[in-house]
Scaffold this active site. Structure first.
Site, PDB file in Angstrom:
ATOM      1  N   ARG A 109       0.330   7.411  -0.227  1.00  0.00           N
ATOM      2  CA  ARG A 109       1.322   6.421   0.243  1.00  0.00           C
ATOM      3  C   ARG A 109       2.698   7.076   0.133  1.00  0.00           C
ATOM      4  O   ARG A 109       3.333   7.057  -0.923  1.00  0.00           O
ATOM      5  CB  ARG A 109       1.253   5.143  -0.599  1.00  0.00           C
ATOM      6  CG  ARG A 109       2.203   4.043  -0.122  1.00  0.00           C
ATOM      7  CD  ARG A 109       2.059   2.810  -1.001  1.00  0.00           C
ATOM      8  NE  ARG A 109       2.852   1.698  -0.508  1.00  0.00           N
ATOM      9  CZ  ARG A 109       4.132   1.494  -0.825  1.00  0.00           C
ATOM     10  NH1 ARG A 109       4.761   2.335  -1.648  1.00  0.00           N
ATOM     11  NH2 ARG A 109       4.783   0.456  -0.331  1.00  0.00           N
ATOM     12  N   SER A 133      -4.595  -4.745   3.005  1.00  0.00           N
ATOM     13  CA  SER A 133      -3.931  -5.490   1.939  1.00  0.00           C
ATOM     14  C   SER A 133      -3.942  -6.976   2.288  1.00  0.00           C
ATOM     15  O   SER A 133      -3.606  -7.355   3.417  1.00  0.00           O
ATOM     16  CB  SER A 133      -2.480  -5.028   1.779  1.00  0.00           C
ATOM     17  OG  SER A 133      -2.412  -3.707   1.319  1.00  0.00           O
ATOM     18  N   LYS A 143       6.733  -2.250  -5.291  1.00  0.00           N
ATOM     19  CA  LYS A 143       7.136  -2.717  -3.968  1.00  0.00           C
ATOM     20  C   LYS A 143       8.242  -3.754  -4.096  1.00  0.00           C
ATOM     21  O   LYS A 143       8.066  -4.804  -4.726  1.00  0.00           O
ATOM     22  CB  LYS A 143       5.935  -3.325  -3.228  1.00  0.00           C
ATOM     23  CG  LYS A 143       4.838  -2.333  -2.914  1.00  0.00           C
ATOM     24  CD  LYS A 143       3.740  -2.961  -2.090  1.00  0.00           C
ATOM     25  CE  LYS A 143       4.229  -3.332  -0.704  1.00  0.00           C
ATOM     26  NZ  LYS A 143       3.131  -3.862   0.144  1.00  0.00           N
TER      27      LYS A 143
END
Length: 218
Positions: free
Chosen positions: A42, A114, A143
């Site tokens: 990621r 997700s 996040k």
């Protein structure tokens, strides 16, 4: 689908921006040595790699994963996943539609989605997802746009209605609370900071596995 995750699974997520200043490939190799079951690249945020630099890094990560027999999954970046023949791709609710991603990547690639609710989990199943990442389970610092925690009850609800769907809990998971996620029915836990920024990475992965097994009474 049932063989995708061998319980308890440690699903490690990492990019060059969240390794506490340490060499990313070193962090990944130590995590692999500790026994992670899946790895997701990621690469996002300020200073993230792009272009040829990202391609080179992704190829190196894939090579390391191959040495340990661990599936290599790319977050969101369909073109990158195709270019380096990644094992799979993971998309969020704001990314490309999972049905389109499945069509592009093909039936033999792993597709993760997700989700934050039962409705999103059902949509992911209908879109051909092989697993879902449910969360955030707890408060997450990774996040900035993270939604309110779903808690372990969110995982339990998904597994009750869709027991055949592998569910990976994500968001604020540490070795101390991982067993609660497992007890709710999760097939594993996705971890970013708690592994990537650990003082001893391999030992931290082992600690996760030990606590998960203890929580399952194994």
């Amino acid at each position: 689908m049932s063989k995708l995750f061998d319980k308890p699974s440690i699903y490690f997520i990492m990019g060059t921006q969240n390794t506490a200043g340490r060499e990313p490939l070193m962090v990944l190799e130590q995590a692999l040595a500790g026994g992670i079951n899946h790895f997701q690249l990621r690469e996002k945020g300020s200073g993230a790699l792009t272009g040829d630099a990202l391609m080179k890094f992704a190829v190196e990560c894939k090579w390391l994963c191959r040495q340990y027999g661990v599936p290599f999954i790319v977050n969101d970046h369909i073109e990158l996943a195709q270019a380096i023949d990644a094992d799979g791709i993971h998309v969020g609710q704001q990314d490309a539609a999972a049905t389109a991603v499945r069509r592009i990547m093909g039936a033999d690639k792993i597709l993760g989605v997700s989700v934050h609710s039962l409705t999103e989990a059902k949509n992911a199943i209908d879109s051909g997802a092989d697993y879902v990442g449910m969360g955030p389970v707890f408060n997450s610092q990774t996040k900035e746009d993270a939604k309110s925690p779903a808690g372990v009850s969110g995982i339990a609800a998904v597994k009750k209605l869709h027991p055949e769907l592998p569910v990976i809990g994500i968001g604020g998971i540490t070795p101390d609370n991982a067993a609660h996620v497992w007890s709710a029915g999760a097939d594993g836990v996705a971890v970013i900071s708690s592994i990537a920024q650990a003082e001893n990475i391999a030992s931290q992965v082992i600690r996760f596995k030990t606590n998960l097994k203890a929580g399952a009474g194994k």
